[in-house]
Enzyme design. Sequence first.
Site, short mmCIF file in Angstrom:
data_model
loop_
_atom_site.label_atom_id
_atom_site.label_comp_id
_atom_site.label_asym_id
_atom_site.label_seq_id
_atom_site.Cartn_x
_atom_site.Cartn_y
_atom_site.Cartn_z
CE1 TYR A 55 0.84 0.08 4.48
CE2 TYR A 55 -0.27 -2.04 4.28
CZ TYR A 55 0.53 -1.18 5.00
OH TYR A 55 1.02 -1.57 6.20
NE ARG A 76 7.34 8.33 7.49
CZ ARG A 76 6.82 7.12 7.44
NH1 ARG A 76 7.58 6.07 7.66
NH2 ARG A 76 5.55 6.92 7.15
C1 LIG Z 1 8.57 -1.48 7.51
C2 LIG Z 1 7.20 -1.89 7.87
N1 LIG Z 1 6.98 -3.17 8.24
C3 LIG Z 1 5.75 -3.59 8.60
C4 LIG Z 1 4.67 -2.75 8.57
C5 LIG Z 1 3.33 -3.26 9.03
O1 LIG Z 1 2.64 -3.74 7.96
P1 LIG Z 1 1.21 -4.46 8.16
O2 LIG Z 1 0.29 -3.43 8.68
O3 LIG Z 1 0.88 -4.89 6.74
O4 LIG Z 1 1.40 -5.58 9.07
C6 LIG Z 1 4.83 -1.42 8.17
C7 LIG Z 1 3.69 -0.51 8.13
O5 LIG Z 1 3.76 0.64 7.81
C8 LIG Z 1 6.13 -0.99 7.81
O6 LIG Z 1 6.37 0.28 7.47
#
Ligand SMILES: Cc1ncc(COP(=O)(O)O)c(C=O)c1O
Length: 414
Positions: free
Chosen positions: A232, A386
Amino acid sequence: MPQITDISYARQLDREDPLANYRDKFHFGEKDLVYLDGNSLGRLPIQTKERVNQVLEQEWGNRLIRGWNEGWMGMSARIGAKIAHLVGAREDEVLVCDATSINLFKLTMAALNYRKDKYRIISDELNFPSDLYVLKGIVDLLGAPYEFEEVKSNDAQGIDPESIRTALNDKTALLSFSHTSFKSSFVQDMKAITELAHEYDAMILWDLSHSVGSVPVELNACNADLAVGCTYKYLNGGPGSPAFLYVRKDLQEKLQQPVQGWLGSETPFEFGTEYKPASGITRFQVGTPPILSLSAIEPGLDLQLEAGMHALREKSLRQTEYMIALFDSWLAPLDFSLGSPRNPAFRGSHVAIQHPQAAEITEALIRGDRGGTRVIPDFRQPDNIRLGIAPIYNSFEDIFLGIQRIREITEKIG
Ligand SMILES: Cc1ncc(COP(=O)(O)O)c(C=O)c1O
């Protein structure tokens, strides 16, 4: 020749930009909005409206349950195969499913189960909190002797590979890092760190959420074991669109999927009571894929593939360089400091800037106070603004207007 602080300079860069036409392929609801948050939620590709509508009306509406045999069932793997081209993997090594955090859980458990002889997990303090929560949660769940070690940063921006080496020993089962750091935009050297992990006979799991679609990734060339990432942000898949996971081909049959769901089994439609894993990447699927959200990923992904990762990175680097040059001219004198690496080789596609009144400045940017340009960045505790640049739709003029507005607001607040 105009100065970099003239808007005509930005416009000249836009005229010379070979990717400039991709901007027209995205929905711009508020014409004057400067959107610098595509690293959190990407813009809506125009084609996605048509695609989702087609799935709603023709596929769900008309075809009903027949849709599963007419393309829905294979959609997670088919879209995964496209993502594979952006991350340097084989088409049969990537699957779209679940959330990033869930995929991290699945692959971490699978790696620990595979390396039963070892019990240490290493990550770093700059990793995304959800990743740290999942990794620490697994250690709590499994109990002794499992342990978690968090490598510290020397400068709050990046991680020194030597600090990672110091944390490694022969009991290390798994290393897990973000390739591009969510806060500072620091990019780790995937090849060197993967080699380091393998030197200690440990596995490595990369989180590509802030890289995919903006920073070239070569999973196969680096011999990376495992990876996860979301769709996303720079892939513009829409709010909560499903994530992806990567498992290197030679590991797929060796790893056991900890969440043994029916769609990861060999014969889900026989409805047997004994689980037998499907072969290949399919075993990492769990349950029914969210077809509407999945289908929304593809049009944006096709645009990325058409634009090409090399061209996107080249533009992103020019844009972050330009943003930093404006930062130096306009914001550094106003008590701002740069929270991202100056060396472009270690920088992703967002630029973090820090200011003691960052929260207040961000709120004023989003409100568009006193009729000024409305700018959407995001704020990360304690003092980071950011500024995300999505090279597929952000213009140089966006960057000019965004930094100019930050200067105006800071001058008023200060
Ligand atoms: C680097 C990183 N990892 C994991 C996630 C979490 O993703 P999810 O909500 O799909 O579990 C994010 C969400 O912004 C992220 O930036």
